[in-house]
Design a protein around this motif. Structure first.
Motif, PDB file in Angstrom:
ATOM      1  N   PRO A 135       0.814  -1.229   0.000  1.00 32.17           N
ATOM      2  CA  PRO A 135       0.000   0.000   0.000  1.00 32.17           C
ATOM      3  C   PRO A 135       0.844   1.275   0.000  1.00 32.17           C
ATOM      4  CG  PRO A 135      -0.058  -1.058   2.150  1.00 32.17           C
ATOM      5  CD  PRO A 135       0.585  -2.030   1.222  1.00 32.17           C
ATOM      6  N   GLU A 136       1.916   1.293   0.775  1.00 36.97           N
ATOM      7  CA  GLU A 136       2.728   2.513   0.838  1.00 36.97           C
ATOM      8  C   GLU A 136       3.462   2.762  -0.466  1.00 36.97           C
ATOM      9  OE1 GLU A 136       2.360   4.665   3.157  1.00 36.97           O
ATOM     10  OE2 GLU A 136       0.941   3.249   4.044  1.00 36.97           O
ATOM     11  N   GLN A 137       3.960   1.705  -1.074  1.00 42.04           N
ATOM     12  CA  GLN A 137       4.624   1.876  -2.375  1.00 42.04           C
ATOM     13  C   GLN A 137       3.643   2.390  -3.425  1.00 42.04           C
ATOM     14  OE1 GLN A 137       4.886  -0.673  -0.300  1.00 42.04           O
ATOM     15  NE2 GLN A 137       6.876  -1.744  -0.460  1.00 42.04           N
ATOM     16  N   LEU A 138       2.399   1.897  -3.364  1.00 36.30           N
ATOM     17  CA  LEU A 138       1.382   2.386  -4.298  1.00 36.30           C
ATOM     18  C   LEU A 138       1.103   3.871  -4.063  1.00 36.30           C
ATOM     19  CD1 LEU A 138      -1.290  -0.487  -4.418  1.00 36.30           C
ATOM     20  CD2 LEU A 138       0.176   0.283  -6.285  1.00 36.30           C
ATOM     21  N   ARG A 139       1.009   4.269  -2.811  1.00 40.81           N
ATOM     22  CA  ARG A 139       0.749   5.678  -2.505  1.00 40.81           C
ATOM     23  C   ARG A 139       1.883   6.564  -3.020  1.00 40.81           C
ATOM     24  NH1 ARG A 139      -1.525   3.280   2.273  1.00 40.81           N
ATOM     25  NH2 ARG A 139      -3.764   3.767   2.398  1.00 40.81           N
ATOM     26  N   ARG A 140       3.130   6.126  -2.822  1.00 39.58           N
ATOM     27  CA  ARG A 140       4.263   6.934  -3.298  1.00 39.58           C
ATOM     28  C   ARG A 140       4.266   7.035  -4.823  1.00 39.58           C
ATOM     29  NH1 ARG A 140       7.104   4.253   0.968  1.00 39.58           N
ATOM     30  NH2 ARG A 140       7.992   2.730  -0.503  1.00 39.58           N
ATOM     31  N   GLU A 141       3.961   5.920  -5.485  1.00 40.15           N
ATOM     32  CA  GLU A 141       3.947   5.946  -6.946  1.00 40.15           C
ATOM     33  C   GLU A 141       2.789   6.797  -7.467  1.00 40.15           C
ATOM     34  OE1 GLU A 141       5.209   5.165 -10.833  1.00 40.15           O
ATOM     35  OE2 GLU A 141       6.214   5.023  -8.877  1.00 40.15           O
ATOM     36  N   ALA A 142       1.644   6.726  -6.793  1.00 43.11           N
ATOM     37  CA  ALA A 142       0.519   7.564  -7.187  1.00 43.11           C
ATOM     38  C   ALA A 142       0.854   9.041  -7.019  1.00 43.11           C
ATOM     39  CB  ALA A 142      -0.720   7.213  -6.362  1.00 43.11           C
ATOM     40  N   ARG A 147       0.476  13.376  -8.428  1.00 41.72           N
ATOM     41  CA  ARG A 147       0.539  14.412  -7.389  1.00 41.72           C
ATOM     42  C   ARG A 147      -0.682  14.382  -6.475  1.00 41.72           C
ATOM     43  NH1 ARG A 147       4.748  17.738  -8.429  1.00 41.72           N
ATOM     44  NH2 ARG A 147       5.554  17.784 -10.557  1.00 41.72           N
ATOM     45  N   LEU A 148      -1.287  13.203  -6.365  1.00 36.92           N
ATOM     46  CA  LEU A 148      -2.446  13.038  -5.492  1.00 36.92           C
ATOM     47  C   LEU A 148      -2.109  12.069  -4.367  1.00 36.92           C
ATOM     48  CD1 LEU A 148      -5.287  12.641  -8.152  1.00 36.92           C
ATOM     49  CD2 LEU A 148      -4.777  14.680  -6.789  1.00 36.92           C
ATOM     50  N   HIS A 149      -2.641  12.361  -3.163  1.00 30.05           N
ATOM     51  CA  HIS A 149      -2.535  11.450  -2.035  1.00 30.05           C
ATOM     52  C   HIS A 149      -3.754  10.522  -2.059  1.00 30.05           C
ATOM     53  CE1 HIS A 149       0.838  13.469  -0.057  1.00 30.05           C
ATOM     54  NE2 HIS A 149       0.288  14.608  -0.468  1.00 30.05           N
ATOM     55  N   SER A 155      -9.331   3.896  -3.669  1.00 23.94           N
ATOM     56  CA  SER A 155      -8.473   4.665  -4.567  1.00 23.94           C
ATOM     57  C   SER A 155      -7.182   3.915  -4.866  1.00 23.94           C
ATOM     58  CB  SER A 155      -8.174   6.038  -3.966  1.00 23.94           C
ATOM     59  OG  SER A 155      -7.602   5.911  -2.683  1.00 23.94           O
ATOM     60  N   LEU A 156      -6.669   3.171  -3.865  1.00 29.15           N
ATOM     61  CA  LEU A 156      -5.471   2.357  -4.097  1.00 29.15           C
ATOM     62  C   LEU A 156      -5.761   1.261  -5.127  1.00 29.15           C
ATOM     63  CD1 LEU A 156      -3.856   1.783  -0.578  1.00 29.15           C
ATOM     64  CD2 LEU A 156      -2.927   3.104  -2.479  1.00 29.15           C
ATOM     65  N   ASP A 157      -6.937   0.649  -5.018  1.00 28.20           N
ATOM     66  CA  ASP A 157      -7.310  -0.409  -5.960  1.00 28.20           C
ATOM     67  C   ASP A 157      -7.396   0.149  -7.377  1.00 28.20           C
ATOM     68  OD1 ASP A 157      -8.416  -3.282  -6.189  1.00 28.20           O
ATOM     69  OD2 ASP A 157      -9.900  -2.082  -7.259  1.00 28.20           O
TER      70      ASP A 157
END
Length: 305
Positions: A135-142, A147-149, A155-157
């Protein structure tokens, strides 16, 4: 290589064996029966207009067509040997007939449906694993890409799905390259497995065989009616009608044999139920046409109950 749009899943050399002279001047023709709409009256048709799909292999189709043609070229001489009652006199004829069974088992509506379902299943599973495990790697890549959190799992899915769609494998799925390599690879795999089997050439004591648009069918004969469309290794045989009077089957020994009318009806029922939309027979096969329509109507009624 030029893209070939009209791709026959049922070889014309096989369909030709089910033709007869149509009305004066119309040449050799088939009687199609629409198993989805068994009351519909279909016009007689040529082999060119039957058993094909528009752009079945969408990426470099000439590669697949070259492979299929390498099998179909041997069919003419092998059929002559079957009709002469000497299918086992030449090992090349045995190989050609066995490969023809494999070709129609693999190059099919059924295989494409299985392939599409499998890819979707794997994609959904992979998406879930990404969300659960990274999940954290996905958030960083997103954040890097958009440029969105991304706060929640929904949203991760969605972002994981986007990443998968951007992958090389997904791109090759979309353009059809993955399907072409998959179906060619499956053909080679099944052909190698089928080489360990022998060949049966079966004729009816009475009646005729028809042929469907998914004609190479895996069957088990320990149930009534016969079960069908199981995995290759779970089947008792793979069957392929090659004329109204001849059916090929993978078996435990090479043999030429006759089968009773009840078994002919069972095998015709398998062709009807396994068909994507059509079964085919000679134009004036009145009893067989009635059998196909009645069987298809009952099958559809049973499935909707």
């Amino acid at each position: 290589m030029a893209q070939i749009r009209r791709q026959h899943l049922v070889s014309q050399v096989v369909l030709k064996q089910f033709t007869a002279d149509g009305p004066e001047g119309s040449g050799l023709q088939l009687r199609p029966v629409d198993v989805r709409h068994p009351e519909r009256r279909n016009k007689l048709a040529s082999t060119r207009t039957c058993g094909w799909v528009d752009t079945f292999v969408a990426f470099e189709s000439a590669s697949a067509e070259k492979l299929w043609d390498s099998v179909e070229r041997g069919a003419h001489a092998a059929f002559e040997a079957v009709y002469a009652g000497t299918p086992f006199a030449n090992p090349l004829h045995i190989k050609a007939l066995r490969d023809l069974i494999v070709l129609h088992y693999v190059r099919s509506h059924r295989y494409r449906s299985t392939y599409l379902n499998a890819f979707e299943t794997v994609s959904v599973k992979l998406r879930g694993q990404l969300v659960r495990q990274y999940p954290e790697q996905l958030r960083r890549e997103a954040l890097r890409q958009t440029r969105l959190h991304l706060p929640g799992s929904g949203s991760l899915d969605a972002f994981a799905e986007r990443l998968i769609e951007q992958s090389e494998v997904a791109q090759e799925f979309e353009n059809g390259k993955l399907f072409r390599t998959s179906i060619e690879g499956m053909f080679h795999k099944v052909r190698a497995a089928a080489a360990k089997w022998h060949l049966e050439v079966l004729t009816p004591e009475s009646g005729q065989f028809l042929i469907g648009d998914n004609p190479g069918v895996s069957v088990r004969t320990d149930t009534k009616p016969f079960s069908y469309n199981m995995a290759f290794n779970d089947a008792h045989s793979i069957v392929l009608p090659i004329s109204p009077r001849h059916l090929l089957a993978l078996g435990r020994e090479n043999l030429v044999g006759t089968i009773p009318r009840t078994t002919v009806n069972e095998l015709n029922t398998v062709q009807i139920r396994a068909a994507d939309q059509y079964v085919y027979m000679p134009p004036r096969s009145t009893r067989l046409e009635t059998f196909a329509r009645v069987t298809a109507r009952r099958w559809r009624a049973d499935r909707t109950d």
